[in-house]
Design a protein around this motif. Structure first.
Motif, short mmCIF file in Angstrom:
data_model
loop_
_atom_site.label_atom_id
_atom_site.label_comp_id
_atom_site.label_asym_id
_atom_site.label_seq_id
_atom_site.Cartn_x
_atom_site.Cartn_y
_atom_site.Cartn_z
N ALA A 69 0.87 -1.29 -0.10
CA ALA A 69 0.04 0.05 0.10
C ALA A 69 0.79 1.27 -0.03
O ALA A 69 1.88 1.28 0.80
CB ALA A 69 -1.10 -0.10 1.09
N ASN A 70 0.50 2.29 -0.58
CA ASN A 70 1.10 3.41 -0.88
C ASN A 70 0.66 4.56 0.07
O ASN A 70 0.77 5.76 -0.28
CB ASN A 70 1.28 3.94 -2.03
N TRP A 71 -0.02 4.23 1.19
CA TRP A 71 -0.93 5.26 1.85
C TRP A 71 -0.44 5.34 3.29
O TRP A 71 -0.11 4.09 3.98
CB TRP A 71 -2.45 5.27 1.67
N GLY A 72 -0.40 6.51 4.06
CA GLY A 72 0.13 6.43 5.44
C GLY A 72 -0.76 5.51 6.50
O GLY A 72 -0.17 5.01 7.33
N GLU A 73 -1.95 5.42 6.07
CA GLU A 73 -2.75 4.65 7.06
C GLU A 73 -2.52 3.14 7.27
O GLU A 73 -2.78 2.27 8.07
CB GLU A 73 -4.29 4.66 6.64
N PHE A 74 -1.59 2.77 6.36
CA PHE A 74 -1.19 1.32 6.04
C PHE A 74 0.10 1.16 6.78
O PHE A 74 0.95 0.22 6.54
CB PHE A 74 -1.34 0.89 4.80
N GLY A 75 1.02 2.70 7.42
CA GLY A 75 2.31 2.25 7.66
C GLY A 75 3.33 2.82 6.92
O GLY A 75 4.35 2.88 7.01
N LYS A 76 2.89 3.45 5.58
CA LYS A 76 3.84 4.04 4.52
C LYS A 76 4.15 5.28 5.16
O LYS A 76 3.32 6.09 5.72
CB LYS A 76 3.33 4.03 3.23
N GLY A 77 5.45 5.73 4.97
CA GLY A 77 5.59 7.22 5.20
C GLY A 77 7.04 7.26 5.06
O GLY A 77 7.99 6.51 5.55
N GLY A 78 7.55 8.45 4.50
CA GLY A 78 9.06 8.65 4.19
C GLY A 78 9.65 7.72 3.55
O GLY A 78 9.16 7.33 2.55
N ASN A 79 10.63 7.23 4.30
CA ASN A 79 11.47 5.67 3.60
C ASN A 79 10.89 4.75 3.98
O ASN A 79 11.49 3.42 3.70
CB ASN A 79 12.84 6.06 4.05
N LEU A 80 9.87 4.87 4.80
CA LEU A 80 9.26 3.14 5.31
C LEU A 80 8.32 2.74 4.31
O LEU A 80 7.46 3.60 3.64
CB LEU A 80 8.69 3.69 6.61
N ARG A 85 1.57 -7.23 5.90
CA ARG A 85 0.31 -7.79 5.70
C ARG A 85 -0.42 -6.81 4.80
O ARG A 85 -1.73 -7.40 4.55
CB ARG A 85 -0.10 -7.84 7.17
N PHE A 86 -0.17 -5.54 4.35
CA PHE A 86 -0.88 -4.71 3.38
C PHE A 86 -0.35 -4.98 2.11
O PHE A 86 0.13 -4.03 1.65
CB PHE A 86 -0.81 -3.16 4.03
N THR A 87 -0.38 -6.11 1.45
CA THR A 87 0.24 -6.34 0.16
C THR A 87 -0.95 -7.00 -0.48
O THR A 87 -1.74 -7.78 0.03
CB THR A 87 1.52 -6.97 0.40
N VAL A 88 -0.80 -6.95 -1.83
CA VAL A 88 -1.83 -7.78 -2.89
C VAL A 88 -0.94 -8.12 -3.96
O VAL A 88 -0.14 -7.33 -4.29
CB VAL A 88 -2.87 -6.38 -3.56
N PRO A 89 -1.11 -9.10 -4.49
CA PRO A 89 -0.39 -10.02 -5.42
C PRO A 89 -0.73 -8.99 -6.73
O PRO A 89 -1.82 -8.64 -7.11
CB PRO A 89 -0.90 -11.29 -5.90
N GLY A 90 0.38 -8.61 -7.64
CA GLY A 90 -0.14 -7.61 -8.81
C GLY A 90 1.29 -7.79 -9.71
O GLY A 90 2.17 -7.99 -9.28
N CYS A 91 0.72 -8.01 -11.04
CA CYS A 91 1.75 -8.11 -12.10
C CYS A 91 2.59 -6.99 -12.20
O CYS A 91 2.03 -5.92 -11.77
CB CYS A 91 1.09 -8.78 -13.37
N ALA A 107 -6.83 8.98 -5.87
CA ALA A 107 -8.34 8.47 -5.08
C ALA A 107 -8.54 7.21 -5.91
O ALA A 107 -8.85 6.23 -5.53
CB ALA A 107 -9.17 9.30 -5.05
N GLU A 108 -8.33 7.21 -7.28
CA GLU A 108 -8.74 5.97 -8.17
C GLU A 108 -7.87 4.82 -7.73
O GLU A 108 -8.19 3.56 -7.60
CB GLU A 108 -8.80 6.14 -9.60
N ARG A 109 -6.48 5.02 -7.77
CA ARG A 109 -5.67 4.13 -7.34
C ARG A 109 -5.74 3.59 -5.93
O ARG A 109 -5.75 2.24 -5.75
CB ARG A 109 -4.18 4.68 -7.32
N TYR A 110 -5.99 4.64 -5.04
CA TYR A 110 -6.39 4.13 -3.83
C TYR A 110 -7.84 3.07 -3.62
O TYR A 110 -7.71 1.78 -2.87
CB TYR A 110 -6.71 5.22 -2.66
N GLU A 111 -8.64 3.40 -4.50
CA GLU A 111 -10.06 2.44 -4.62
C GLU A 111 -9.38 1.11 -5.26
O GLU A 111 -10.13 0.12 -4.75
CB GLU A 111 -11.01 3.41 -5.36
N PHE A 112 -8.76 1.38 -6.25
CA PHE A 112 -8.57 -0.04 -7.06
C PHE A 112 -7.69 -0.92 -6.19
O PHE A 112 -7.97 -2.26 -5.94
CB PHE A 112 -7.45 0.21 -8.05
N TRP A 113 -6.78 -0.31 -5.16
CA TRP A 113 -5.75 -1.23 -4.54
C TRP A 113 -6.76 -1.75 -3.15
O TRP A 113 -6.64 -2.85 -2.95
CB TRP A 113 -4.69 -0.41 -3.74
N THR A 114 -7.38 -0.87 -2.79
CA THR A 114 -8.47 -1.26 -1.18
C THR A 114 -9.33 -2.29 -1.79
O THR A 114 -9.33 -3.26 -1.18
CB THR A 114 -9.18 -0.24 -0.69
#
Length: 141
Positions: A69-80, A85-91, A107-114
């Motif tokens: 996930a590329n959003w802060g609510e999932f633990g992403k931030g800065g270099n982190l 556990r917030f992964t999805v298999p993708g080609c 917003a669309e990318r967030y909706e697709f990933w979630t």
């Protein structure tokens, strides 16, 4: 100037070994990062692409990787990176479009990933539980 202490002697390096960098000698092994869970990433191996972005041609099973996930609510931030556990298999094509593409808004990318994560998480949990289940063939009847 004359040296008062003798130089330390060390054994010569074996052939084919690289010398360690000074930072490696000081640090030793790197600390495991928070949220690092190999089981979660291994569950993505051999899966189909679960992202399936519209207008993006999926590259096939052999290029599937865990897409964090590329959003802060999932633990992403800065270099982190987000927790595993917030992964999805993708080609590779869907992953590239999700991370760097200009085709969709944030917003669309967030909706697709979630939406892909909501579908993938129960399946992943069942798969991990099945791998961790004990074998019952060894129990005498």
């Amino acid at each position: 100037m004359k040296r008062t202490t003798p130089l330390r002697r060390s054994a010569p390096m074996a052939r084919g070994t690289k010398p360690m960098k000074r930072a490696q000698m000081r640090r030793g092994r790197p600390k495991p990062r928070a949220g690092h869970d190999p089981k979660m990433r291994k569950a993505c191996e051999g899966q189909r692409c679960w992202l399936i972005l519209p207008g993006v041609k999926c590259a096939g099973r052999d290029t599937v990787v865990p897409c964090h996930a590329n959003w802060g609510e999932f633990g992403k931030g800065g270099n982190l990176k987000a927790h595993d556990r917030f992964t999805v298999p993708g080609c590779m094509n869907c992953h590239r479009e999700l991370d760097h593409g200009k085709r969709f808004t944030r917003a669309e990318r967030y909706e697709f990933w979630t939406s892909a994560y909501r579908a993938w998480a129960p399946y992943r949990d069942m798969k991990i539980l099945a791998q961790d289940a004990p074998e019952f063939e060894d129990i005498p009847v």
